[in-house]
Design an enzyme around this catalytic site. Structure first.
Site, PDB file in Angstrom:
ATOM      1  N   TYR A 135       0.816  -1.223   0.000  1.00  7.95           N
ATOM      2  CA  TYR A 135       0.000   0.000   0.000  1.00  7.95           C
ATOM      3  C   TYR A 135       0.847   1.270   0.000  1.00  7.95           C
ATOM      4  O   TYR A 135       0.318   2.368  -0.031  1.00  7.95           O
ATOM      5  CB  TYR A 135      -0.909   0.018   1.233  1.00  7.95           C
ATOM      6  CG  TYR A 135      -1.894  -1.120   1.266  1.00  7.95           C
ATOM      7  CD1 TYR A 135      -1.452  -2.425   1.537  1.00  7.95           C
ATOM      8  CD2 TYR A 135      -3.252  -0.916   1.053  1.00  7.95           C
ATOM      9  CE1 TYR A 135      -2.332  -3.486   1.571  1.00  7.95           C
ATOM     10  CE2 TYR A 135      -4.136  -1.978   1.079  1.00  7.95           C
ATOM     11  CZ  TYR A 135      -3.684  -3.258   1.340  1.00  7.95           C
ATOM     12  OH  TYR A 135      -4.550  -4.307   1.375  1.00  7.95           O
ATOM     13  N   LYS A 187       3.777 -14.625   5.566  1.00  3.08           N
ATOM     14  CA  LYS A 187       3.970 -15.648   4.533  1.00  3.08           C
ATOM     15  C   LYS A 187       5.468 -15.695   4.241  1.00  3.08           C
ATOM     16  O   LYS A 187       5.899 -15.653   3.075  1.00  3.08           O
ATOM     17  CB  LYS A 187       3.125 -15.271   3.299  1.00  3.08           C
ATOM     18  CG  LYS A 187       3.033 -16.354   2.251  1.00  3.08           C
ATOM     19  CD  LYS A 187       2.250 -17.574   2.682  1.00  3.08           C
ATOM     20  CE  LYS A 187       2.361 -18.669   1.641  1.00  3.08           C
ATOM     21  NZ  LYS A 187       1.841 -19.965   2.096  1.00  3.08           N
ATOM     22  N   ASP A 219      -2.174 -18.419   5.025  1.00  2.00           N
ATOM     23  CA  ASP A 219      -3.143 -19.407   4.513  1.00  2.00           C
ATOM     24  C   ASP A 219      -3.645 -20.294   5.653  1.00  2.00           C
ATOM     25  O   ASP A 219      -4.848 -20.536   5.800  1.00  2.00           O
ATOM     26  CB  ASP A 219      -2.537 -20.236   3.372  1.00  2.00           C
ATOM     27  CG  ASP A 219      -1.078 -20.620   3.595  1.00  2.00           C
ATOM     28  OD1 ASP A 219      -0.446 -20.091   4.534  1.00  2.00           O
ATOM     29  OD2 ASP A 219      -0.562 -21.475   2.848  1.00  2.00           O
ATOM     30  N   ASP A 243      -5.673  -6.678   5.964  1.00  2.00           N
ATOM     31  CA  ASP A 243      -6.837  -6.232   5.195  1.00  2.00           C
ATOM     32  C   ASP A 243      -7.725  -7.444   4.865  1.00  2.00           C
ATOM     33  O   ASP A 243      -8.947  -7.429   5.055  1.00  2.00           O
ATOM     34  CB  ASP A 243      -6.334  -5.561   3.910  1.00  2.00           C
ATOM     35  CG  ASP A 243      -7.425  -4.858   3.128  1.00  2.00           C
ATOM     36  OD1 ASP A 243      -8.591  -4.931   3.538  1.00  2.00           O
ATOM     37  OD2 ASP A 243      -7.101  -4.238   2.090  1.00  2.00           O
ATOM     38  N   ASP A 247     -11.705  -9.272   6.776  1.00  2.00           N
ATOM     39  CA  ASP A 247     -13.015  -9.477   6.128  1.00  2.00           C
ATOM     40  C   ASP A 247     -13.525 -10.868   6.482  1.00  2.00           C
ATOM     41  O   ASP A 247     -14.723 -11.067   6.721  1.00  2.00           O
ATOM     42  CB  ASP A 247     -12.914  -9.318   4.604  1.00  2.00           C
ATOM     43  CG  ASP A 247     -13.212  -7.885   4.148  1.00  2.00           C
ATOM     44  OD1 ASP A 247     -12.902  -6.953   4.911  1.00  2.00           O
ATOM     45  OD2 ASP A 247     -13.754  -7.698   3.037  1.00  2.00           O
TER      46      ASP A 247
END
Ligand code: NAD
Length: 377
Positions: A135, A187, A219, A243, A247
């Site tokens: 970002y 990750k 994951d 981010d 959700d």
């Protein structure tokens, strides 16, 4: 007196912000503080009228408030992501709001899509780094529209950036005092640059021998969030992964209509918003769920040093959602304005009841009270 800048924004933003402000008024009445709210016009309508996205003068003005309350930004009439980058990223980067705090809290088992899971299984906090990663804006597209087109977006991680947010997460975990377990989600096995997170997490952790260090690749973290969400206490993660996993977290506790966030620089002006976007398909219909915006108001009050009011708002939402009067957190279950009225009434009804024990969710490491204006400059 708390000075609050209000950016209602686009789509359902103005509707949910209106209900958030109702609850802020109710809390001010009950808990005896004053809040002066000043609207800022930024968003799609303002852009289409004036060509202005988020000018430097707006960022300078934002520094003079105690907090910013934001609805949502994004409009299909405007180039994808343009306003979001200018306004949301403009505030996050411009005010150096390096912590994005996202509680994942289930208020009632009826809202959880997982079998046999209740509020005791879903109560953790995600600390998302908020100023780096993909970002940061380092990237672009070369030879656009040609067969030789190249698109690059760099993930940036700095030692200082990792360290400050990891330290915040350790402190928060200690103050929560729940399982004293901090999980690093990354990750680093595939994205080797994220080794900087692994090393910083371990090194800062040496100062917190009461906090158990835990790790999950992103994951696997998604899998655990569904399979054994009770395992998590506090998660610290990168901007991109934070981010995405929040959700998922929102869906586990009822959906986008209930998930709130704080964009925080401890001790300075910070910004509070629902994690959802402008949901254009519901705009102007009085059907969006305003509880995420209302919970964001609760987090803002905590940041402003109004801890009793913050707990009052959270308990009001909890009572409302366990009362059986709200059957779904999806859009259209109840009109936006009715849900806002119900939440405000619950805040008033909570006046005089025994305050619940303090809980560190939107904590303030190293902060002894409300933000002082001088500290923001
Ligand atoms: N912080 C922000 O302002 C922010 C965050 C995400 C997306 N956006 C922008 O918002 C616009 C729409 O994005 P999107 O559709 O991907 O995400 P979104 O969060 O706006 O909506 C996704 C879906 O979530 C549900 N939803 C969202 N808010 C809800 C609410 N209050 N009550 C009930 N249901 C709700 C709806 O089903 C909606 O279709 C885009 O322009 C996007 O860039 C802004």
């Amino acid at each position: 007196m708390h000075d609050i800048a209000v950016i209602a924004g686009d789509g359902i933003g103005p509707e949910v912000v209106r209900e958030g402000l109702k609850v802020l008024d109710a809390a001010a009445e009950v808990y005896g503080f004053r809040a002066k709210c000043e609207p800022m016009p930024y968003g799609a309508e303002h852009f289409l009228k004036t060509g202005e996205t988020f000018p430097d003068s707006a960022l300078r003005a934002a520094h003079d408030f105690d907090a910013v309350f934001l609805g949502a930004i994004g409009d299909p009439r405007v180039e994808t992501g343009m306003l979001e980058r200018a306004i949301i990223s403009g505030l996050r980067f411009g005010l150096d709001l390096y912590v994005n705090l996202r509680p994942v809290r289930l208020y009632d088992a009826r809202f959880c899509p997982l079998k046999d899971r209740g509020p005791e299984h879903l109560d953790f906090v995600v600390v998302r780094e908020n100023t780096e990663d993909a970002y940061a804006g380092l990237g672009g597209i070369l030879k656009k529209g040609t067969p030789n087109e190249v698109a690059v977006q760099e993930m940036i991680f700095t030692r200082a950036g990792c360290e400050r947010v990891i330290r915040y997460a350790y402190d928060l975990c200690r103050r929560r005092g729940k399982h004293n377990r901090l999980t690093l989600v990354d990750k680093a096995n595939a994205i080797r640059a994220q080794d900087i997170w692994t090393r910083t997490f371990a090194e800062v952790g040496l100062e917190y021998d009461d906090i158990r260090q835990d790790h999950a690749y992103v994951d696997a973290a998604c899998m655990w969030m569904v399979k054994n969400p009770e395992w998590f206490d506090v998660i610290v993660t990168t901007n991109l992964f934070g981010d995405i996993i929040t959700d998922l977290g929102a869906q586990l506790v009822g959906g986008m209509g209930i998930a709130a966030s704080g964009n925080i620089h401890p001790g300075r002006v910070s910004m509070f918003e629902p994690i959802h976007g402008s949901a254009p398909k519901y705009a102007g219909k009085n059907t969006a769920n305003p509880l995420a915006a209302i919970c964001a108001v609760g987090m803002m009050l905590d940041h402003l040093g109004e801890e009793a009011a913050a707990r009052g708002v959270e308990e009001a939402v909890r009572r409302l959602l366990t009362s059986g009067r709200v059957t779904s957190l999806s859009a259209g279950a109840l009109p936006t304005s009715v849900l806002g009225d119900m939440a405000a009434a619950e805040v008033r009804a909570g006046a005089g009841t025994k305050p619940p024990a303090p809980r560190a969710t939107a904590g303030k490491p190293g902060r002894g009270g409300p933000r002082k204006r001088a500290a923001a400059r």
